[in-house]
Enzyme design. Sequence first.
Site, PDB file in Angstrom:
ATOM      1  N   LYS A 157       0.866  -1.171   0.024  1.00 39.00           N
ATOM      2  CA  LYS A 157       0.057   0.116  -0.103  1.00 39.00           C
ATOM      3  C   LYS A 157       0.962   1.174   0.052  1.00 39.00           C
ATOM      4  O   LYS A 157       2.137   1.044   0.219  1.00 39.00           O
ATOM      5  CB  LYS A 157      -0.682  -0.097   1.187  1.00 39.00           C
ATOM      6  CG  LYS A 157      -1.934  -1.315   1.111  1.00 39.00           C
ATOM      7  CD  LYS A 157      -2.883  -1.363   2.352  1.00 39.00           C
ATOM      8  CE  LYS A 157      -3.558  -2.248   2.275  1.00 39.00           C
ATOM      9  NZ  LYS A 157      -4.725  -2.343   3.585  1.00 39.00           N
ATOM     10  N   ASN A 187      -1.977  -0.064   7.263  1.00 35.89           N
ATOM     11  CA  ASN A 187      -1.334  -1.360   7.533  1.00 35.89           C
ATOM     12  C   ASN A 187      -0.553  -2.163   6.512  1.00 35.89           C
ATOM     13  O   ASN A 187      -0.356  -3.245   6.414  1.00 35.89           O
ATOM     14  CB  ASN A 187      -2.407  -2.463   8.147  1.00 35.89           C
ATOM     15  CG  ASN A 187      -3.585  -2.547   6.944  1.00 35.89           C
ATOM     16  OD1 ASN A 187      -3.551  -2.308   5.902  1.00 35.89           O
ATOM     17  ND2 ASN A 187      -4.566  -3.292   7.413  1.00 35.89           N
TER      18      ASN A 187
HETATM   19  P1  DAT Z   1      -7.560  -7.407   5.412  1.00 33.80           P
HETATM   20  O1  DAT Z   1      -6.612  -6.234   4.696  1.00 33.80           O
HETATM   21  O2  DAT Z   1      -6.652  -8.021   6.325  1.00 33.80           O
HETATM   22  O3  DAT Z   1      -7.961  -8.471   4.427  1.00 33.80           O
HETATM   23  P2  DAT Z   1     -10.165  -6.462   5.646  1.00 33.80           P
HETATM   24  O4  DAT Z   1     -10.485  -6.909   4.342  1.00 33.80           O
HETATM   25  O5  DAT Z   1     -11.039  -6.578   6.778  1.00 33.80           O
HETATM   26  O6  DAT Z   1      -8.705  -6.857   6.050  1.00 33.80           O
HETATM   27  O7  DAT Z   1     -10.149  -4.728   5.632  1.00 33.80           O
HETATM   28  C1  DAT Z   1      -9.713  -4.168   4.191  1.00 33.80           C
HETATM   29  C2  DAT Z   1      -8.902  -3.096   4.571  1.00 33.80           C
HETATM   30  O8  DAT Z   1      -9.839  -2.006   5.356  1.00 33.80           O
HETATM   31  C3  DAT Z   1      -7.869  -3.042   5.843  1.00 33.80           C
HETATM   32  O9  DAT Z   1      -6.742  -3.653   5.175  1.00 33.80           O
HETATM   33  C4  DAT Z   1      -7.812  -1.883   6.535  1.00 33.80           C
HETATM   34  C5  DAT Z   1      -9.208  -1.252   6.267  1.00 33.80           C
HETATM   35  N1  DAT Z   1      -9.855  -1.637   7.556  1.00 33.80           N
HETATM   36  C6  DAT Z   1     -10.372  -2.706   7.947  1.00 33.80           C
HETATM   37  N2  DAT Z   1     -11.166  -2.545   9.089  1.00 33.80           N
HETATM   38  C7  DAT Z   1     -10.809  -1.311   9.489  1.00 33.80           C
HETATM   39  C8  DAT Z   1     -11.498  -0.245  10.473  1.00 33.80           C
HETATM   40  N3  DAT Z   1     -12.134  -0.867  11.635  1.00 33.80           N
HETATM   41  N4  DAT Z   1     -11.122   0.941  10.450  1.00 33.80           N
HETATM   42  C9  DAT Z   1     -10.400   1.524   9.480  1.00 33.80           C
HETATM   43  N5  DAT Z   1      -9.885   0.767   8.609  1.00 33.80           N
HETATM   44  C10 DAT Z   1     -10.296  -0.717   8.522  1.00 33.80           C
END
Ligand code: DAT
Length: 148
Positions: free
Chosen positions: A11, A114
């Site tokens: 990212k 992240n």
């Molecule tokens: P991952 O990237 O581990 O697959 P995800 O698909 O649940 O996680 O979410 C996609 C992205 O969205 C994640 O990398 C960061 C953002 N994100 C997830 N939960 C969040 C939250 N509660 N607040 C802010 N950003 C969030």
Amino acid sequence: MAVERTFIMIKPDGVQRNLVGDIVSRFEKKGFKLVGGILMSVSQDLAEQHYAEHKERPFFGELVSFITSSPVFAMVWEGENVIATARNMMGKTNPADAAPGTIRGDYGISVGMNIIHGSDSPESAQREMALWFKEDLTDYDKTVNKWI
Ligand code: DAT
Ligand code: MG
């Protein structure tokens, strides 16, 4: 176990913080094969399609504006069980919960930034590879593969 392919994206925070080399190196050292890679700016449309599953979530707007804010390094990695193994190497979504030794555990601080994305299933790997890599991926033999 089957040989799989997965979509991995460093990212904007990972690119800006000079983590591309380290992250590529982790996947290389693990024994996976790079079959596609591009540094690119992400359009609004691509970002919204990529994160379509989250479009009703409160953080969707923030997520799309982050991912379009500066270039990303998009890749496809190949290897046995690479989809799940890459997720383990990345660590939990919230870097505060990600174990030391994982990419997010070692470098991330906040869930908003992240560092890395990785496909979470064979279905999302297929969908994401088709979305990000319109050209063919690069097939080639690596002689080291007999040792892996
Ligand atoms: P991952 O990237 O581990 O697959 P995800 O698909 O649940 O996680 O979410 C996609 C992205 O969205 C994640 O990398 C960061 C953002 N994100 C997830 N939960 C969040 C939250 N509660 N607040 C802010 N950003 C969030
Ligand atoms: Mg996800």
